[in-house]
Design an enzyme around this catalytic site. Structure first.
Site, short mmCIF file in Angstrom:
data_model
loop_
_atom_site.label_atom_id
_atom_site.label_comp_id
_atom_site.label_asym_id
_atom_site.label_seq_id
_atom_site.Cartn_x
_atom_site.Cartn_y
_atom_site.Cartn_z
N ASP A 121 0.50 -2.63 12.41
CA ASP A 121 0.90 -3.08 11.07
C ASP A 121 1.17 -4.60 11.12
OD1 ASP A 121 2.60 -1.68 8.39
OD2 ASP A 121 2.69 -3.83 8.84
N THR A 146 -0.77 7.61 -0.91
CA THR A 146 -2.07 7.56 -1.60
C THR A 146 -2.98 6.47 -1.03
OG1 THR A 146 -1.27 5.93 -3.18
CG2 THR A 146 -0.93 8.25 -3.76
N ARG A 179 0.85 -1.18 0.00
CA ARG A 179 0.00 0.00 0.00
C ARG A 179 0.89 1.23 0.00
NH1 ARG A 179 -4.44 1.25 4.56
NH2 ARG A 179 -2.60 1.55 5.81
N ASP A 238 4.69 -5.74 9.83
CA ASP A 238 5.77 -5.37 10.75
C ASP A 238 5.73 -6.20 12.03
OD1 ASP A 238 6.80 -3.48 9.07
OD2 ASP A 238 5.84 -1.77 10.05
C1 PRP Z 1 -1.22 -4.24 4.63
C2 PRP Z 1 -2.13 -5.43 4.79
C3 PRP Z 1 -2.95 -5.39 3.54
C4 PRP Z 1 -3.10 -3.91 3.30
C5 PRP Z 1 -4.45 -3.50 3.78
O1 PRP Z 1 -0.18 -4.52 3.79
O2 PRP Z 1 -1.44 -6.62 4.96
O3 PRP Z 1 -2.33 -6.01 2.42
O4 PRP Z 1 -2.10 -3.26 4.08
O5 PRP Z 1 -4.71 -2.19 3.50
P1 PRP Z 1 -5.80 -1.74 2.44
O6 PRP Z 1 -7.04 -2.52 2.75
O7 PRP Z 1 -5.96 -0.27 2.74
O8 PRP Z 1 -5.28 -1.99 1.07
P2 PRP Z 1 0.99 -3.46 3.50
O9 PRP Z 1 0.69 -2.63 2.33
O10 PRP Z 1 1.33 -2.75 4.77
O11 PRP Z 1 2.19 -4.39 3.05
P3 PRP Z 1 2.97 -5.54 3.84
O12 PRP Z 1 2.03 -6.69 3.99
O13 PRP Z 1 4.10 -5.83 2.91
O14 PRP Z 1 3.41 -5.00 5.17
N1 URA Z 2 -2.36 -2.57 7.18
C1 URA Z 2 -2.05 -3.03 8.42
O1 URA Z 2 -1.14 -3.86 8.57
N2 URA Z 2 -2.74 -2.56 9.47
C2 URA Z 2 -3.73 -1.66 9.34
O2 URA Z 2 -4.35 -1.28 10.36
C3 URA Z 2 -4.04 -1.18 8.06
C4 URA Z 2 -3.34 -1.66 6.98
#
Ligand code: PRP
Ligand code: URA
Length: 209
Positions: free
Chosen positions: A200, A108, A104, A203
């Site tokens: 997160d 944006t 994400r 993380d």
């Molecule tokens: C997080 C989560 C989803 C997304 C959700 O991933 O695991 O994939 O955000 O958010 P959304 O519904 O607003 O799209 P992130 O982009 O943080 O990537 P990661 O899994 O690599 O940490």
């Molecule tokens: N992605 C995450 O990992 N946590 C949130 O709360 C939103 C997006």
């Protein structure tokens, strides 16, 4: 809220989700509980899988049992969805795993695709999209878009926590996709995080916060 939304009412789901929400839970324990919750939620999400009769012999008699008649695909959204794969595979050991890489954009909040190695045409009858967090819904909608362009017919989303905004967006874009969660939380904050949420999910699993 849409009738396609299924929130687990199992006491263990609430108990385990509380461990994930706790900011003091370390990555090792966090990963363990993500795996356990994934197993529980996938069990609920697969309650309608088709069966075929299977004649067998028990130590006492001949009888007809069942075997799964459908191939299941697990589609973890990288990175955080990875932590749900092992639990899902424990109860669906013959499932195929196809990874989709999306992150994400922090400014944006739009999903950016960086990995997709799906085969030319679908090799499964049902796809379970795995991602702990359904926040704005952008990542889930983009993944379902990819799977439908690929030719997938039956798709379900399996996550841990959803925000009302994400559930609405996914069910409006894809009304046929059932959504299985352990909890529906209150809202998104001004940087797109689910509140109260768990922070997160990537993380916290991988110690990169
Ligand atoms: C997080 C989560 C989803 C997304 C959700 O991933 O695991 O994939 O955000 O958010 P959304 O519904 O607003 O799209 P992130 O982009 O943080 O990537 P990661 O899994 O690599 O940490
Ligand atoms: N992605 C995450 O990992 N946590 C949130 O709360 C939103 C997006």
């Amino acid at each position: 809220m849409t009738s396609n939304l299924h929130i687990s009412t199992h006491p263990l789901a609430r108990h385990k989700l509380t461990i994930l929400r706790n900011q003091n839970t370390e990555p090792k324990k966090f990963r363990e509980v993500v795996r356990e919750l994934a197993m529980m939620l996938v069990l609920e999400a697969t309650a309608d899988l088709q069966l075929a009769p299977l004649p067998i012999t028990t130590p006492l008699a001949e009888t007809t049992g069942y075997k799964l008649a459908e191939n299941v695909g697990l589609i973890p959204i990288l990175r955080a969805g990875l932590g749900m794969v092992e639990g899902a595979l424990e109860i669906l050991p013959s499932a195929q795993v196809w990874h989709i890489g999306l992150y994400r954009d922090e400014r944006t909040l739009r999903p950016v695709e960086y990995y997709n190695k799906l085969p030319v045409s679908p090799t499964v009858q049902i796809c379970l999209v795995l991602d702990p967090m359904l926040a704005t819904g952008g990542s889930a909608v983009a993944t379902v878009d990819i799977l439908k362009r690929w030719g997938a017919q039956r798709i379900k989303f399996v996550g841990l926590i959803g925000a009302p905004e994400g559930v609405r967006r996914l069910s409006q874009a894809h009304p046929d996709v059932h959504i299985h969660l352990a909890a529906l939380d209150d809202r998104l904050n001004d940087i797109g995080y689910i509140v109260p949420g768990l922070g997160d999910a990537g993380d916290r699993q991988f110690g990169t916060g």
